[in-house]
Scaffold this active site. Sequence first.
Site, short mmCIF file in Angstrom:
data_model
loop_
_atom_site.label_atom_id
_atom_site.label_comp_id
_atom_site.label_asym_id
_atom_site.label_seq_id
_atom_site.Cartn_x
_atom_site.Cartn_y
_atom_site.Cartn_z
N HIS A 1 60.41 12.43 -94.35
CA HIS A 1 60.38 13.37 -95.47
C HIS A 1 59.69 12.67 -96.65
O HIS A 1 59.80 11.45 -96.77
CB HIS A 1 61.84 13.71 -95.82
CG HIS A 1 62.02 14.79 -96.83
ND1 HIS A 1 61.96 14.56 -98.18
CD2 HIS A 1 62.28 16.11 -96.69
CE1 HIS A 1 62.19 15.69 -98.83
NE2 HIS A 1 62.39 16.66 -97.94
N ASP B 1 67.85 7.33 -93.70
CA ASP B 1 67.90 8.61 -94.39
C ASP B 1 68.74 9.54 -93.51
O ASP B 1 68.27 10.01 -92.47
CB ASP B 1 66.47 9.13 -94.58
CG ASP B 1 66.43 10.59 -95.04
OD1 ASP B 1 67.49 11.22 -95.13
OD2 ASP B 1 65.31 11.08 -95.29
N GLN C 1 69.70 14.67 -92.52
CA GLN C 1 69.83 15.66 -91.43
C GLN C 1 70.78 15.18 -90.33
O GLN C 1 70.88 15.84 -89.30
CB GLN C 1 68.45 15.96 -90.82
CG GLN C 1 67.45 16.54 -91.80
CD GLN C 1 67.80 17.96 -92.27
OE1 GLN C 1 68.70 18.62 -91.73
NE2 GLN C 1 67.09 18.43 -93.28
N LYS D 1 73.60 20.05 -97.78
CA LYS D 1 73.21 20.35 -96.40
C LYS D 1 74.42 20.33 -95.46
O LYS D 1 74.28 20.47 -94.25
CB LYS D 1 72.17 19.35 -95.91
CG LYS D 1 70.83 19.44 -96.66
CD LYS D 1 69.84 18.48 -96.08
CE LYS D 1 68.64 18.22 -96.97
NZ LYS D 1 67.71 19.33 -97.09
N1 7TS Z 1 65.41 13.52 -96.11
C1 7TS Z 1 65.39 14.48 -95.17
C2 7TS Z 1 65.32 14.10 -93.74
C3 7TS Z 1 65.47 15.81 -95.56
O1 7TS Z 1 65.46 16.75 -94.61
C4 7TS Z 1 65.56 16.13 -96.93
C5 7TS Z 1 65.55 17.56 -97.40
C6 7TS Z 1 65.61 15.09 -97.85
C7 7TS Z 1 65.52 13.80 -97.41
C8 7TS Z 1 65.78 15.33 -99.30
O2 7TS Z 1 67.06 15.80 -99.57
P1 7TS Z 1 67.47 16.29 -101.04
O3 7TS Z 1 68.84 16.84 -100.86
O4 7TS Z 1 67.41 15.10 -101.93
O5 7TS Z 1 66.46 17.33 -101.42
N2 7TS Z 1 64.96 18.45 -96.51
C9 7TS Z 1 64.60 19.73 -96.77
C10 7TS Z 1 64.04 20.55 -95.77
O6 7TS Z 1 63.83 20.20 -94.62
N3 7TS Z 1 63.80 21.76 -96.32
O7 7TS Z 1 64.17 21.74 -97.59
C11 7TS Z 1 64.69 20.49 -97.90
#
Ligand code: 7TS
Length: 411
Positions: free
Chosen positions: A122, A199, A202, A225
Site C-alpha cells: 500500500h 503492515d 488487512q 477495518k
Molecule cells: N496498509 C494496507 C495494507 C491497507 O490496506 C491500508 C488501507 C493501509 C495500510 C492504510 O490504512 P489507514 O487506516 O491508515 O488508511 N487500505 C485501503 C483500501 O484497500 N481501500 O481503502 C483503504
Amino acid sequence: MYDVQKVREQFPILHQEVNGHPLVYLDNSATSQKPVHVIEALESYYKGYNSNVHRGVHTLGSRATDGYEGARDTVQSFINAKHREEIIFTRGTTTALNMIASSFGRANLSEGDEIVLTPMEHHSNIIPWQQTAKATGAVLKYIPLQPDGTISLSDVEATITERTRIVSMMHVSNVLGTINPVKEVGEIAHANGAIMVVDGAQSAPHKKVDVQELNCDFFAFSAHKMCGPTGIGALYGKKELLEEMEPFEFGGEMIDEVGLYESTWKELPYKFEGGTPIIAGAIGLAAAIDYLEELGLHNVEAHEKMLVRYAMERLREHEDVDVYGPPADERAGILTFNIKGVHPHDVATVLDSQGVAVRAGHHCARPLMNWLECTATARASFYLYNTESDVDAFVDALVTAKEYFGDVYAE
Ligand code: 7TS
C-alpha cells in the site's frame, strides 16, 4: 462457527436498501461496518464519562483514564504483546508506518543501507520509506512478485543482504489477498541484522495475530477495518526499539521536564502519544476487539475463506472476468477483478445501481497496478457479516454489468 444471520442483526447499517436493492456491502478492505456493541461503547463514553485523561483527580477523568488505559491492555492481549507499553495508540496504520520510517528509519539508516519492500505494498508502506531513503541516502529494494502475486522465500533470500537494515511488508495484500510469510521473512531479515516491520492493516481484522510468535519488530493496524471507529489504530514495537526511538510528535502529554531550551520525555508508551489522546477511539477499538474475540478470529477467517472460495468458484463460469492473485485456498477474503474491456469504475457503478458496494481504482497500490499492467481494478472484499447470498447478488450484478456493457459495446 457463528450464526451469520444473528451477527448481521448486530450491524444496523446493513439493513437498508440502496438504489432499490438490499445493501450488499463488499468494500470491507476500505473500511468495515460497526456493530451496536461498538456504537454503544462510544455513546456511553460521550454520554457518561467524556473527560480528558491522565490529569484530573475528578471522577469522570479517572473513568476516562481507566477506559483508555484498559483499551491498551485489550490491544496488548489481542496481539499477544509481551508488555503493555509496547502498544502505542496512533491515528491508524498510515501514522504508525510514518512513525517507524521517521523515528526509527532516520536514526538508524545511513548512505547505502537498504530498505527492502515488495511491489504489492500500500502507498503508506512505500512513500514514508521513499522519504526516509531520500533523507538518509539509504536505498530501496523490492522483492519481486511471482506470476500469481505471491513472493518466494528464495527471492527474499536473494534480495535481503547484510546492508539491509529494514524489511517492511504487508501481512495480507489489500488488492490480491496474498498472505505473505512474514514470520519466515522476519527470520531472514534478522539473520542479516535487519528489523522486520509488518503492515497488519488487512490481517489483524481477519485472523489471529500473535506478534511474539511472528517475532516481528513492529506491527501496525487500524481500528476502522475491524469493526472499530475511524481515527485510531495501534503501533506495536519491541520495547528495546521503542525505547531508543525519538518521539514523533512533541507537545503536551508526552513530556517529563520542560525548560525554555531543553525538555525530556515521559517513559513508554506516553512519549509517543503527544497531545490529548484518541480517547473515544481507544474505547471503541477495545469494544471492537471484545466483539471479534467473542466471535473468534479463527471463525472469522474460516467464514471469509468459505466466501472467497465460493465467489471464485462462481466467477470461474465467466471467462471474461479476470481475477488477480493466488488461488482461493491461499488468499484472504479479497477478490480483485476486471471485466475484459470494461473500465472498473463503470463496473462498480452498475454494481452500485444493484445495491452492491465494491471499490474500483488503484487501491493505493499504484506500483502493483503497474505490475498487473492495468490502471485500475474492481475489488470485492468480504467480512464476518457477509453471506453466500451476498456473493450471489454480487455475481448477478456482474452479469447485469456484462450484459449492459456488452450491449453498449455492440451498438
Ligand atoms: N496498509 C494496507 C495494507 C491497507 O490496506 C491500508 C488501507 C493501509 C495500510 C492504510 O490504512 P489507514 O487506516 O491508515 O488508511 N487500505 C485501503 C483500501 O484497500 N481501500 O481503502 C483503504
